[in-house]
Design a protein around this motif. Structure first.
Motif, mmCIF file in Angstrom:
data_model
loop_
_atom_site.group_PDB
_atom_site.id
_atom_site.type_symbol
_atom_site.label_atom_id
_atom_site.label_comp_id
_atom_site.label_asym_id
_atom_site.label_seq_id
_atom_site.Cartn_x
_atom_site.Cartn_y
_atom_site.Cartn_z
ATOM 1 N N CYS A 187 0.835 -1.206 0.000
ATOM 2 C CA CYS A 187 0.000 0.000 0.000
ATOM 3 C C CYS A 187 0.867 1.253 0.000
ATOM 4 C CB CYS A 187 -0.980 -0.013 1.169
ATOM 5 S SG CYS A 187 -2.428 -1.044 0.808
ATOM 6 N N TRP B 12 -2.137 5.996 -6.344
ATOM 7 C CA TRP B 12 -3.294 5.124 -6.565
ATOM 8 C C TRP B 12 -4.246 5.081 -5.371
ATOM 9 C CZ3 TRP B 12 -0.621 0.036 -8.743
ATOM 10 C CH2 TRP B 12 -0.109 0.308 -10.020
ATOM 11 N N VAL B 13 -3.755 5.379 -4.181
ATOM 12 C CA VAL B 13 -4.582 5.191 -2.979
ATOM 13 C C VAL B 13 -4.454 6.365 -2.013
ATOM 14 C CG1 VAL B 13 -4.510 2.664 -3.127
ATOM 15 C CG2 VAL B 13 -2.762 3.845 -1.786
ATOM 16 N N SER C 42 -6.625 5.082 -9.291
ATOM 17 C CA SER C 42 -5.707 5.637 -10.300
ATOM 18 C C SER C 42 -6.401 6.649 -11.213
ATOM 19 C CB SER C 42 -5.180 4.482 -11.151
ATOM 20 O OG SER C 42 -4.824 4.927 -12.441
ATOM 21 N N THR D 289 -7.635 0.309 -6.965
ATOM 22 C CA THR D 289 -7.046 1.645 -6.908
ATOM 23 C C THR D 289 -8.000 2.697 -7.476
ATOM 24 O OG1 THR D 289 -6.005 2.010 -9.081
ATOM 25 C CG2 THR D 289 -4.871 0.503 -7.579
ATOM 26 N N PHE E 75 1.742 1.689 -3.558
ATOM 27 C CA PHE E 75 0.577 2.180 -4.308
ATOM 28 C C PHE E 75 0.311 3.660 -3.991
ATOM 29 C CE2 PHE E 75 -1.311 -2.393 -4.032
ATOM 30 C CZ PHE E 75 -0.337 -2.850 -4.903
ATOM 31 N N GLY F 117 -8.976 3.315 -2.400
ATOM 32 C CA GLY F 117 -8.428 2.029 -2.825
ATOM 33 C C GLY F 117 -8.281 1.024 -1.703
#
Lengths: 247, 247, 247, 247
Positions: free
Chosen positions: D35, D43-44, D122, D120, D38, D49
């Protein structure tokens, strides 16, 4: 000794002098270190791309495996090939399948005496192969001066044109070798070849030169995408540096 | 003691009090540290760019070598010059060739009493030299307030216009000195000069001021590219802040 | 004890229980940690932006100094103010001048009972103030659900519209207080205020909520710039999610 | 033992063998590690996400809590579910509310035998759902070869078309389960589903495969946005690779 890598190869790995060295500049140590840099650049995400380095003596070739996470490799993941015979001296546990890039790396080594070759899936490289025809051309940008003339000593000048051939992609990476070799022959001044809708191969006399060339070329590819987006040609004649200003 | 750097200078380096210091704010320690920051900003990839810092006493000038990887330098890689005589007190093993930026750094030191000068190949800088004529101009953006007036005490205000001269690039970096000096004379309020299709030189009273000015200017250059892309002028009169809204 | 910071305050700093704590969640420790995160986001480069956190008891306010490098702060650089009297309990050596953001941070604390307030010069925030009129509006994007309703318990839903008021910038940051307070009164559901050509103020019940709201809002501001660039409206009615597709 | 996390759960946490392991590849260790990766990808951010991983034995499912900062999680923050009964074996102190993504993760596990599923927000994923109709399609890009055929052994080829279904978002994330399952049924070759104005779900046989697929897909989504912006179709027939060149 249990493998330290996080790529699911939980098989025991025996100490292996071909890849285990306390020297950080040993190819088996440099490949994982540099691949982490390239991953952070966005060049080798999703297992894309690769790198191959010849040792200082030039008699061995170290090759990153394909299909593995490039930022999570360890020295034990490397293939090692004998340069002269092109026979594998070492196949890693993580994958038995040699990288499909190997014949391409070897082309740069054999035809140009390169000490290292880097392959990336850089988005700027792919975008330039969609924006340019059979050659990427750029001139009158300072960063060009980081690149070598190859056909003679010294680097390109500010007013020189950098030309990188673009070859068509093939279904199988190893089938690129013929057209890559043809491009290397036809462009004696090139230190890189772009592959349409795929990425780029960059080589140099040493691993550090290959890295510097790759960074300088990627900078120029990224800039070229921005110039095209702004309607500015990527080449111009001497004295035309202000011709296309957007003001 | 063997050199720690990864730039292929495997020659023995003797302990050298000019560059070896336990003080993290010593110029020979700061230059490698800051160049790593600049590398991560994309300002000095591919060996591009450079930096020079005067020591606290002002009698010595520390200069990063050119043509080397900026993120992998160590204190032993620094050139040291005597400020008054402009003679080299130290030439590093990694390269004997002084940086072509040296006369440009010295111009900022001698003409403005600067304590540090930073040179980058920032893509936002290069793009602005393709989008603007002989001057980069921006106003009515808060970040302008991070920049000094120079001609008088204090910083620019929100409604002030930041003006940075743009000079033409030359084939050899050292040949930029004349036009850089002319720009410094003609723009007494400037703390930076843009070089067309090349990059930017930013200086300040101290290394930290130079770094802050460079960050603030690069922020404004990046924003200016986005504003132009969206069809919004980078300058406007007082009270015209909403004139060009795109809604 | 000599100050550890790299901001040129080489004056001796005495051990100070107001800012020295082994607890990483102490405001004087959190502010430097979070400012480094914000710096890496590009939100506070060039000394821009700031943050203020109230302690757990709510009786003290910790404020980052303005005009200093946000990624290089140490606990000793913090201002500490008594929440009730608004008198300074501590002025750091690095700068005697309280942050011009202080009245703005206090507005969020006093009018909304916030526990922390973050101010950034995010480029997405500035761009949205150039693309939108007096309000930033976005709807039908999942990330909106990270933001609170404020006027009632719970968070916004996917179909709700996020509205952030945009106020005009002033020559001096402290003069923003009146219009910021007016915006807070007029938009009881807002947890942020955009400032035209300047940046954004975001607050929350706790420092972690303020950080999460800021991240979620900045994500939406960045997305909004991309949507506008692609010709897609940032709001749409329920059932119109596919109306503006670009295919 | 006091909880190490920075998410305000200052309640005592007892040593818990379900989540405490010295093995870095234990799901409760991998989820926080990945994570953070990410989060750095964007993404998060803003608690968006999530991720779920099954243990090696396949009898337990580890799930990241929703509504918490994804880059600041610790193993103690994990939910653990019994795979067969779908009953919670462990509920973390940080939040009692199971992630709304759980039924979606379980769909990938139950219908496809996945070992991990990543979700995600994203921006490239969201943008593609605004630029494409009911399916995202891309072909003739090398990076496609990182993705599996699913319906048969092996990966997609360079000339194959990658198709990812796009489903409409719902007010509540758990209500997505029906249409996600329908998409999984209708697209037997898909290893991912895009959710309009929301993000993406990507799964794989193992956590590493899921991560690699997610990286490769996100690369293609980002490239697709750039191709559309440049007016280049994201699919083309064999032999048409040069048809849409912009030169």
């Amino acid at each position: 000794m249990s493998c330290k890598c996080s790529q699911q190869c939980d098989i025991d790995v025996m100490s292996d002098p071909l890849v285990l060295s306390a020297d950080p500049s040993h190819p088996a140590n440099l490949i994982p270190e540099l691949c982490t840099v390239f991953y952070n650049n966005g060049w080798v995400t999703g297992t894309g791309g690769g790198i191959s380095i010849r040792n200082a003596e030039g008699d061995k070739v170290y090759i990153a495996p394909s299909g593995v996470q490039k930022e999570r490799m360890v020295p034990e993941n490397m293939f090692v090939m004998d340069y002269a015979s092109e026979e594998y001296l070492r196949v890693p546990q993580i994958t038995k399948k040699p990288s499909a890039c190997t014949p391409l790396f070897m082309s740069a080594f054999k035809m140009r005496g390169a000490g290292a070759c880097i392959h990336t899936h850089s988005q700027s490289a792919v975008m330039c192969t969609l924006l340019f025809g059979d050659e990427f051309r750029i001139s009158n940008i300072e960063q060009i001066k980081a690149l070598p003339k190859i056909t003679e000593a010294g680097n390109l000048g500010f007013f020189d044109e950098l030309v990188i051939p673009i070859i068509e992609n093939t279904a199988h990476e190893e089938d690129l070798a013929d057209s890559l070799q043809e491009a290397i022959r036809n462009y004696p001044g090139a230190t890189a070849v772009l592959v349409r809708r795929h990425g780029i191969y960059v080589w140099g006399e040493t691993v550090w030169k290959a890295k510097v060339y790759n960074e300088a070329i990627d900078y120029l590819l990224e800039l070229a995408v921005k110039m095209r987006q702004a309607g500015i040609p990527t080449t111009c004649g001497v004295g035309e540096e202000k011709k296309y200003l957007k003001y």
